[in-house]
Design an enzyme around this catalytic site. Sequence first.
Site, short mmCIF file in Angstrom:
data_model
loop_
_atom_site.label_atom_id
_atom_site.label_comp_id
_atom_site.label_asym_id
_atom_site.label_seq_id
_atom_site.Cartn_x
_atom_site.Cartn_y
_atom_site.Cartn_z
CB VAL A 48 -39.74 -44.81 -32.67
CG1 VAL A 48 -38.36 -44.25 -32.91
CG2 VAL A 48 -40.79 -44.00 -33.36
CB ILE A 49 -38.26 -47.73 -28.71
CG1 ILE A 49 -38.16 -46.24 -28.34
CG2 ILE A 49 -37.35 -48.57 -27.82
CD1 ILE A 49 -38.60 -45.90 -26.92
CB VAL B 143 -45.85 -52.04 -25.64
CG1 VAL B 143 -45.66 -53.46 -26.13
CG2 VAL B 143 -45.68 -51.98 -24.12
NE ARG C 203 -39.74 -43.46 -22.39
CZ ARG C 203 -38.85 -44.05 -21.59
NH1 ARG C 203 -38.41 -45.27 -21.87
NH2 ARG C 203 -38.38 -43.42 -20.54
CB ALA D 271 -34.94 -35.50 -26.75
CG HIS E 134 -24.52 -31.32 -58.41
ND1 HIS E 134 -25.48 -32.30 -58.46
CD2 HIS E 134 -23.49 -31.73 -59.19
CE1 HIS E 134 -25.07 -33.27 -59.26
NE2 HIS E 134 -23.85 -32.95 -59.72
C1 LIG Z 1 -34.46 -46.20 -26.44
C2 LIG Z 1 -34.99 -44.80 -26.61
C3 LIG Z 1 -34.62 -44.07 -27.72
C4 LIG Z 1 -35.08 -42.77 -27.89
N1 LIG Z 1 -34.68 -42.08 -28.99
C5 LIG Z 1 -35.10 -40.82 -29.17
C6 LIG Z 1 -34.65 -40.07 -30.27
O1 LIG Z 1 -33.87 -40.54 -31.10
N2 LIG Z 1 -35.09 -38.79 -30.40
C7 LIG Z 1 -35.96 -38.24 -29.50
O2 LIG Z 1 -36.33 -37.08 -29.66
N3 LIG Z 1 -36.41 -38.94 -28.44
C8 LIG Z 1 -36.00 -40.21 -28.26
N4 LIG Z 1 -36.41 -40.90 -27.16
C9 LIG Z 1 -37.35 -40.24 -26.22
C10 LIG Z 1 -36.62 -39.24 -25.31
O3 LIG Z 1 -35.61 -39.92 -24.61
C11 LIG Z 1 -37.61 -38.60 -24.36
O4 LIG Z 1 -38.68 -38.04 -25.08
C12 LIG Z 1 -36.94 -37.51 -23.55
O5 LIG Z 1 -35.85 -38.01 -22.82
C13 LIG Z 1 -37.95 -36.86 -22.60
O6 LIG Z 1 -37.31 -35.84 -21.89
P1 LIG Z 1 -37.83 -35.38 -20.45
O7 LIG Z 1 -36.89 -34.31 -20.01
O8 LIG Z 1 -39.26 -35.08 -20.51
O9 LIG Z 1 -37.71 -36.66 -19.51
P2 LIG Z 1 -36.54 -37.68 -19.21
O10 LIG Z 1 -35.47 -37.64 -20.22
O11 LIG Z 1 -37.20 -38.97 -18.94
O12 LIG Z 1 -35.87 -37.13 -17.88
C14 LIG Z 1 -36.58 -37.05 -16.68
C15 LIG Z 1 -35.60 -37.08 -15.52
O13 LIG Z 1 -36.30 -36.77 -14.32
C16 LIG Z 1 -35.82 -37.59 -13.27
N5 LIG Z 1 -36.88 -37.67 -12.26
C17 LIG Z 1 -38.11 -38.22 -12.39
N6 LIG Z 1 -38.84 -38.00 -11.28
C18 LIG Z 1 -38.04 -37.31 -10.43
C19 LIG Z 1 -38.22 -36.81 -9.13
N7 LIG Z 1 -39.40 -36.91 -8.50
N8 LIG Z 1 -37.18 -36.19 -8.53
C20 LIG Z 1 -35.98 -36.04 -9.18
N9 LIG Z 1 -35.76 -36.50 -10.41
C21 LIG Z 1 -36.78 -37.12 -11.03
C22 LIG Z 1 -35.53 -38.91 -13.95
O14 LIG Z 1 -34.57 -39.65 -13.18
C23 LIG Z 1 -34.98 -38.44 -15.30
O15 LIG Z 1 -33.57 -38.32 -15.25
C24 LIG Z 1 -35.95 -42.19 -26.93
C25 LIG Z 1 -36.32 -42.92 -25.80
C26 LIG Z 1 -35.84 -44.21 -25.65
C27 LIG Z 1 -36.24 -44.98 -24.42
#
Ligand SMILES: Cc1cc2nc3c(=O)[nH]c(=O)nc-3n(C[C@H](O)[C@H](O)[C@H](O)COP(=O)(O)OP(=O)(O)OC[C@H]3O[C@@H](n4cnc5c(N)ncnc54)[C@H](O)[C@@H]3O)c2cc1C
Length: 478
Positions: free
Chosen positions: A191-192, A277, A279, A327, A451
């Site tokens: 995707v990315i 490749v 995450r 997300a 439509h």
């Molecule tokens: C280029 C790109 C495009 C994407 N496009 C899409 C899309 O269109 N649609 C979609 O659904 N998904 C998309 N994704 C995937 C999506 O971004 C992730 O699935 C989503 O952000 C995961 O959410 P999360 O809350 O699990 O983690 P994250 O968004 O990674 O957030 C985790 C947070 O925890 C913080 N953190 C980590 N460890 C610690 C710690 N020990 N103490 C304090 N803070 C900490 C980090 O700094 C981070 O801010 C994309 C990803 C990328 C890279």
Amino acid sequence: MSQKFDVVVIGAGPGGYVAAIKAAQLGLSTACIEKYTDKEGKLALGGTCLNVGCIPSKALLDSSWKFHEAQDGFAIHGINHAGVTMDVPAMVGRKANIVKGLTSGVATLFKANGVTSLQGHGKLLAGKKIEITKPDGSVEVIEAENVILAPGSRPIDIPPAPVDNNVIVDSTGALEFQAVPKRLGVIGAGVIGLELGSVWSRLGAEVTVLEALDTFLLAADTAVSKEALKTLTKQGLDIKLGARVTGSKVNGEEVVVNYTDKDGEKTITFDKLIVAVGRRPVTTDLLAADSGVTLDERGYVHVDDHCATTVPGVYAIGDVVRGMMLAHKASEEGIMVVERIKGHKTQMNYDLIPSVIYTHPEIAWVGKNEQQLKAEGVEVNVGTFPFAASGRAMAANDTGGFVKVIADAKTDRVLGVHVIGPSAAELVQQGAIGMEFGTSAEDLGMMVFSHPTLSEALHEAALAVNGGAIHIANRKKR
Ligand SMILES: Cc1cc2nc3c(=O)[nH]c(=O)nc-3n(C[C@H](O)[C@H](O)[C@H](O)COP(=O)(O)OP(=O)(O)OC[C@H]3O[C@@H](n4cnc5c(N)ncnc54)[C@H](O)[C@@H]3O)c2cc1C
């Protein structure tokens, strides 16, 4: 005495910040710990999604598509103009402003809902204590009745192409190019890789995608992946399947990449190389040795179907746990966990998480694909409707792709909706709503659709499942 909260969330991505807001809304005293800072060194909430993922990538996809349309898509509408140019720093700047608006919006939502925002690195200790290492190096320990781990994921590095953040970049670096690279390589046709490859290709880069697998978009329905490969190739992406990168050498401002394919060893030179490749979960210094939380064999935090870890009162959500790295999956897990903390029996339907690839045409699906259902021995009826037969798509001059509805041959229940074409993500969501309520293809076919809309393609595909499409010859007779 350390401060004690009902809920402490580690990580303020779409999993963590949504969980924190929901917890506060349900009357739980809540803190959320985040360590990420923006280029100005300020705390930035929103995680990968808002800072370097979903939103910035879509901002660049939209800008680059407008440029592409202005260059090649307006003449057919009778709009004649010459000399369209692209100001890349302005495009990247617009993206940065959107990110800023959204991340500060999360901070405002925290305030409005009474979430305590704590800056620093959070680490789970034994007994649901959390150690916070603040930016100035000082350490504070707080306590919680419930802890939600939401630290997300980071790009996977591969030894043959180490990221140097100049010539070889990961997805974050690929959102920051200040000029269009002439020759752009992308490792990974996921995707990315496809989204970022599309951005720079539309702006004029010669893009080559090196994908180790022989199959393109393995998770998609085969009809969709075939159409996608055809269309993206026509748009100029040179997608090489079965091409495994074995090494690379940066020479000044270019990189020579070695790869092998069915014909043997090859080399290719790029001005920029994006490594996309996949995450991997972030668990570095997240868990004290005696925290009791365990990881699975792939390094994800081990959880059950309801995101509970091995320690009562400790949960993990989002990219750090099994399942798709999306997300919307992270956010819904956050809501489920918080509601369960409040004693509700909330479940999440993991079978109906939509997937979207924001190329043009968009690619999206929900439920199972035809090859999966066949492998499971499920007899199906399939209805397909091409956008080439949609009046709305013709009006927009956007007629590539189709909608495919797959229904159980015995019950007519819809088991999958697969779309490649304009607004695929929005159309698939309509399918997901229907499927959540157990819709049959007949139900969808009996509904009244406005439509002219692109949604009519979903209506017609549902009708086609049982040979009843009006605006296309039916393969199956009633
Ligand atoms: C280029 C790109 C495009 C994407 N496009 C899409 C899309 O269109 N649609 C979609 O659904 N998904 C998309 N994704 C995937 C999506 O971004 C992730 O699935 C989503 O952000 C995961 O959410 P999360 O809350 O699990 O983690 P994250 O968004 O990674 O957030 C985790 C947070 O925890 C913080 N953190 C980590 N460890 C610690 C710690 N020990 N103490 C304090 N803070 C900490 C980090 O700094 C981070 O801010 C994309 C990803 C990328 C890279």
